[in-house]
Motif scaffolding. Structure first.
Motif, PDB file in Angstrom:
ATOM      1  N   ILE A  95       0.841  -1.211   0.000  1.00 61.65           N
ATOM      2  CA  ILE A  95       0.000   0.000   0.000  1.00 61.65           C
ATOM      3  C   ILE A  95       0.868   1.250   0.000  1.00 61.65           C
ATOM      4  CG2 ILE A  95      -2.092   1.015   0.966  1.00 61.65           C
ATOM      5  CD1 ILE A  95      -2.458  -1.442   2.650  1.00 61.65           C
ATOM      6  N   ASN A  96       1.897   1.265  -0.841  1.00 57.38           N
ATOM      7  CA  ASN A  96       2.781   2.419  -1.000  1.00 57.38           C
ATOM      8  C   ASN A  96       3.476   2.821   0.295  1.00 57.38           C
ATOM      9  OD1 ASN A  96       2.123   2.660  -3.728  1.00 57.38           O
ATOM     10  ND2 ASN A  96       0.437   4.065  -3.315  1.00 57.38           N
ATOM     11  N   SER A  97       3.585   1.910   1.260  1.00 57.18           N
ATOM     12  CA  SER A  97       4.203   2.258   2.540  1.00 57.18           C
ATOM     13  C   SER A  97       5.719   2.390   2.439  1.00 57.18           C
ATOM     14  CB  SER A  97       3.859   1.195   3.587  1.00 57.18           C
ATOM     15  OG  SER A  97       4.323  -0.082   3.190  1.00 57.18           O
ATOM     16  N   THR A  98       6.324   1.850   1.387  1.00 59.78           N
ATOM     17  CA  THR A  98       7.767   2.003   1.168  1.00 59.78           C
ATOM     18  C   THR A  98       8.047   2.718  -0.149  1.00 59.78           C
ATOM     19  OG1 THR A  98       7.872  -0.199   0.159  1.00 59.78           O
ATOM     20  CG2 THR A  98       8.325  -0.043   2.516  1.00 59.78           C
ATOM     21  N   LEU A  99       7.093   3.511  -0.614  1.00 63.27           N
ATOM     22  CA  LEU A  99       7.272   4.219  -1.880  1.00 63.27           C
ATOM     23  C   LEU A  99       8.098   5.475  -1.636  1.00 63.27           C
ATOM     24  CD1 LEU A  99       6.529   4.311  -4.906  1.00 63.27           C
ATOM     25  CD2 LEU A  99       4.555   5.719  -4.274  1.00 63.27           C
ATOM     26  N   PHE A 100       9.411   5.313  -1.628  1.00 66.26           N
ATOM     27  CA  PHE A 100      10.286   6.464  -1.487  1.00 66.26           C
ATOM     28  C   PHE A 100      10.166   7.364  -2.716  1.00 66.26           C
ATOM     29  CE2 PHE A 100      13.673   4.772   1.682  1.00 66.26           C
ATOM     30  CZ  PHE A 100      12.656   4.536   2.594  1.00 66.26           C
ATOM     31  N   TYR A 101      10.509   8.623  -2.522  1.00 68.03           N
ATOM     32  CA  TYR A 101      10.421   9.586  -3.628  1.00 68.03           C
ATOM     33  C   TYR A 101      11.302   9.148  -4.787  1.00 68.03           C
ATOM     34  CZ  TYR A 101       9.987  14.172  -5.831  1.00 68.03           C
ATOM     35  OH  TYR A 101       9.711  15.199  -6.705  1.00 68.03           O
ATOM     36  N   THR A 102      12.520   8.701  -4.487  1.00 69.41           N
ATOM     37  CA  THR A 102      13.419   8.257  -5.559  1.00 69.41           C
ATOM     38  C   THR A 102      12.880   7.026  -6.263  1.00 69.41           C
ATOM     39  OG1 THR A 102      14.660   7.078  -3.843  1.00 69.41           O
ATOM     40  CG2 THR A 102      15.482   9.241  -4.509  1.00 69.41           C
ATOM     41  N   LEU A 103      12.194   6.158  -5.522  1.00 70.97           N
ATOM     42  CA  LEU A 103      11.600   4.965  -6.138  1.00 70.97           C
ATOM     43  C   LEU A 103      10.466   5.353  -7.075  1.00 70.97           C
ATOM     44  CD1 LEU A 103      11.366   1.931  -6.431  1.00 70.97           C
ATOM     45  CD2 LEU A 103      10.012   1.875  -4.332  1.00 70.97           C
ATOM     46  N   TYR A 104       9.660   6.316  -6.662  1.00 72.74           N
ATOM     47  CA  TYR A 104       8.586   6.796  -7.535  1.00 72.74           C
ATOM     48  C   TYR A 104       9.160   7.464  -8.779  1.00 72.74           C
ATOM     49  CZ  TYR A 104       4.493   9.395  -9.118  1.00 72.74           C
ATOM     50  OH  TYR A 104       3.479   9.903  -9.886  1.00 72.74           O
ATOM     51  N   LEU A 105      10.221   8.220  -8.604  1.00 68.88           N
ATOM     52  CA  LEU A 105      10.888   8.851  -9.751  1.00 68.88           C
ATOM     53  C   LEU A 105      11.392   7.787 -10.715  1.00 68.88           C
ATOM     54  CD1 LEU A 105      13.374  11.837  -9.417  1.00 68.88           C
ATOM     55  CD2 LEU A 105      13.743  10.054 -11.097  1.00 68.88           C
ATOM     56  N   TYR A 106      11.968   6.721 -10.167  1.00 72.31           N
ATOM     57  CA  TYR A 106      12.452   5.619 -11.007  1.00 72.31           C
ATOM     58  C   TYR A 106      11.306   4.968 -11.766  1.00 72.31           C
ATOM     59  CZ  TYR A 106      14.281   0.993 -12.165  1.00 72.31           C
ATOM     60  OH  TYR A 106      14.633  -0.161 -12.829  1.00 72.31           O
ATOM     61  N   GLN A 107      10.179   4.762 -11.099  1.00 73.06           N
ATOM     62  CA  GLN A 107       9.030   4.158 -11.766  1.00 73.06           C
ATOM     63  C   GLN A 107       8.544   5.006 -12.931  1.00 73.06           C
ATOM     64  OE1 GLN A 107       6.087   3.616  -8.742  1.00 73.06           O
ATOM     65  NE2 GLN A 107       7.078   1.833  -7.814  1.00 73.06           N
ATOM     66  N   GLU A 108       8.463   6.310 -12.727  1.00 72.35           N
ATOM     67  CA  GLU A 108       7.998   7.200 -13.787  1.00 72.35           C
ATOM     68  C   GLU A 108       8.973   7.221 -14.963  1.00 72.35           C
ATOM     69  OE1 GLU A 108       5.171   9.110 -14.170  1.00 72.35           O
ATOM     70  OE2 GLU A 108       4.403   7.888 -12.525  1.00 72.35           O
ATOM     71  N   ALA A 109      10.259   7.203 -14.661  1.00 70.49           N
ATOM     72  CA  ALA A 109      11.260   7.320 -15.721  1.00 70.49           C
ATOM     73  C   ALA A 109      11.455   6.015 -16.480  1.00 70.49           C
ATOM     74  CB  ALA A 109      12.587   7.795 -15.121  1.00 70.49           C
ATOM     75  N   PHE A 110      11.689   4.918 -15.749  1.00 66.47           N
ATOM     76  CA  PHE A 110      12.081   3.663 -16.397  1.00 66.47           C
ATOM     77  C   PHE A 110      10.988   2.612 -16.379  1.00 66.47           C
ATOM     78  CE2 PHE A 110      15.925   5.704 -14.748  1.00 66.47           C
ATOM     79  CZ  PHE A 110      16.636   5.848 -15.930  1.00 66.47           C
ATOM     80  N   GLY A 111       9.895   2.862 -15.664  1.00 65.26           N
ATOM     81  CA  GLY A 111       8.773   1.943 -15.699  1.00 65.26           C
ATOM     82  C   GLY A 111       7.726   2.356 -16.709  1.00 65.26           C
ATOM     83  N   PHE A 112       7.423   3.660 -16.742  1.00 64.12           N
ATOM     84  CA  PHE A 112       6.405   4.169 -17.661  1.00 64.12           C
ATOM     85  C   PHE A 112       6.991   5.073 -18.744  1.00 64.12           C
ATOM     86  CE2 PHE A 112       4.393   3.675 -13.446  1.00 64.12           C
ATOM     87  CZ  PHE A 112       3.509   2.658 -13.770  1.00 64.12           C
TER      88      PHE A 112
END
Length: 314
Positions: A261-278
């Motif tokens: 439930i996004n409890s470990t969604l660090f800002y850098t991890l979200y940035l990584y998802q946006e850049a290299f996931g989507f």
């Protein structure tokens, strides 16, 4: 005669100027030549990508098509219509607020123990510093995930006392705390700096305080901590920046999703998802610049307020 005199004067004045510039170039050219690799790295790998990222933050870019200028659209979406951005900010600030003070307090406590002059100090210093070298590695993150799993070492230890522990990394109430404990475990770097600062405090100040009847606790609050505030200030800034940049443990332990439930969604991890996931590179660039602004604001605030609590020799 006057024309010749002026011409000769101007000619003589230009010769030294040319020779001065030539002499300066001859003196400085070797230095600039040795600095050339640094200049290439700075402009090609740091400043250039930063400028490109700033431009891309105002565009819609997916690596496959040309950037499409959207102005401040990425930033508007970020602050008004992105729940995951808000969640990542909340998780990251929670992590920073708890991990940094606890790590510094633990590091200072260990440094005070090592400062008593125990035998084998170099060995203890190396052992305590080792987690700082290994803590950010993938292997340690995998090991940490196994330790706090449902059938991990922590629950096996609790079962000895008849306690049934949860799956710490799968429970949103505890998952972030496992990462905070991992960050505290990496206390070696600030500990070494604290130890160096403690060695610089004059011992005669403690002797004078002891003669005046001051207890060890009072000596810590009145002598040790005030004289150690420059080191505390330095460690606080460095460790806070590192906490904002934390990525590998959250990526490995959560499987790159930031769950549960996004409890470990660090800002850098979200940035990584946006850049290299989507492949939303434009939006990821905007996220990166917001992170830079947050870190810069914290650092500036720390320097502005340091005059009220950081005490130097003067």
């Amino acid at each position: 005669m006057t024309v010749q005199h002026v011409a000769s004067t101007s000619a003589t004045s230009e010769v030294p100027k040319t020779s001065v510039w030539a002499r300066i170039w001859q003196q400085d050219a070797p230095g600039y030549l040795f600095l050339l690799p640094w200049f290439i790295g700075f402009f090609g790998l740091t400043l250039g990508p930063m400028i490109s990222s700033l431009y891309l933050s105002f565009t819609k870019f997916d690596l496959l098509t040309s950037p499409d200028w959207v102005g401040a659209g990425n930033y508007v979406r970020m602050f008004t219509n992105d729940p995951k951005f808000a969640a990542s900010m909340r998780v990251t600030f929670f992590f920073v607020i708890f991990s940094v003070p606890l790590k510094l307090a633990f590091a200072l406590g260990v440094a005070l123990l090592l400062n008593r002059g125990m035998k084998g100090l170099p060995l203890y210093r190396a052992l305590f510093y080792l987690p700082s070298l290994l803590g950010a590695s993938v292997a340690i993150a995998i090991l940490w995930r196994q330790i706090f799993a449902g059938d991990g070492l922590v629950n096996k230890f609790l079962s000895v006392f008849g306690i049934v522990g949860p799956s710490w990394i799968s429970n949103p109430n505890y998952s972030l705390w496992t990462l905070i404990i991992l960050a505290i475990w990496q206390f070696g770097s600030p500990m070494i700096i604290f130890l160096a600062g403690l060695r610089q405090i004059p011992q005669d100040m403690y002797e004078a305080a002891s003669l005046d009847g001051a207890s060890k606790w009072r000596q810590f609050w009145k002598i040790t901590l005030p004289l150690l505030t420059p080191v505390v200030f330095f460690n606080a800034i460095i460790q806070t920046i590192e906490a904002f940049k934390s990525f590998t443990p959250a990526f490995i332990i959560s499987g790159g999703t930031g769950n549960p439930i996004n409890s470990t969604l660090f800002y850098t991890l979200y940035l990584y998802q946006e850049a290299f996931g989507f492949f939303r590179m434009g939006y990821a660039s905007a996220l990166a610049w917001v992170l830079l602004a947050i870190v810069a604001a914290f650092t500036a605030f720390s320097f502005l307020t340091s005059k009220y609590w950081v005490h130097y020799d003067d």
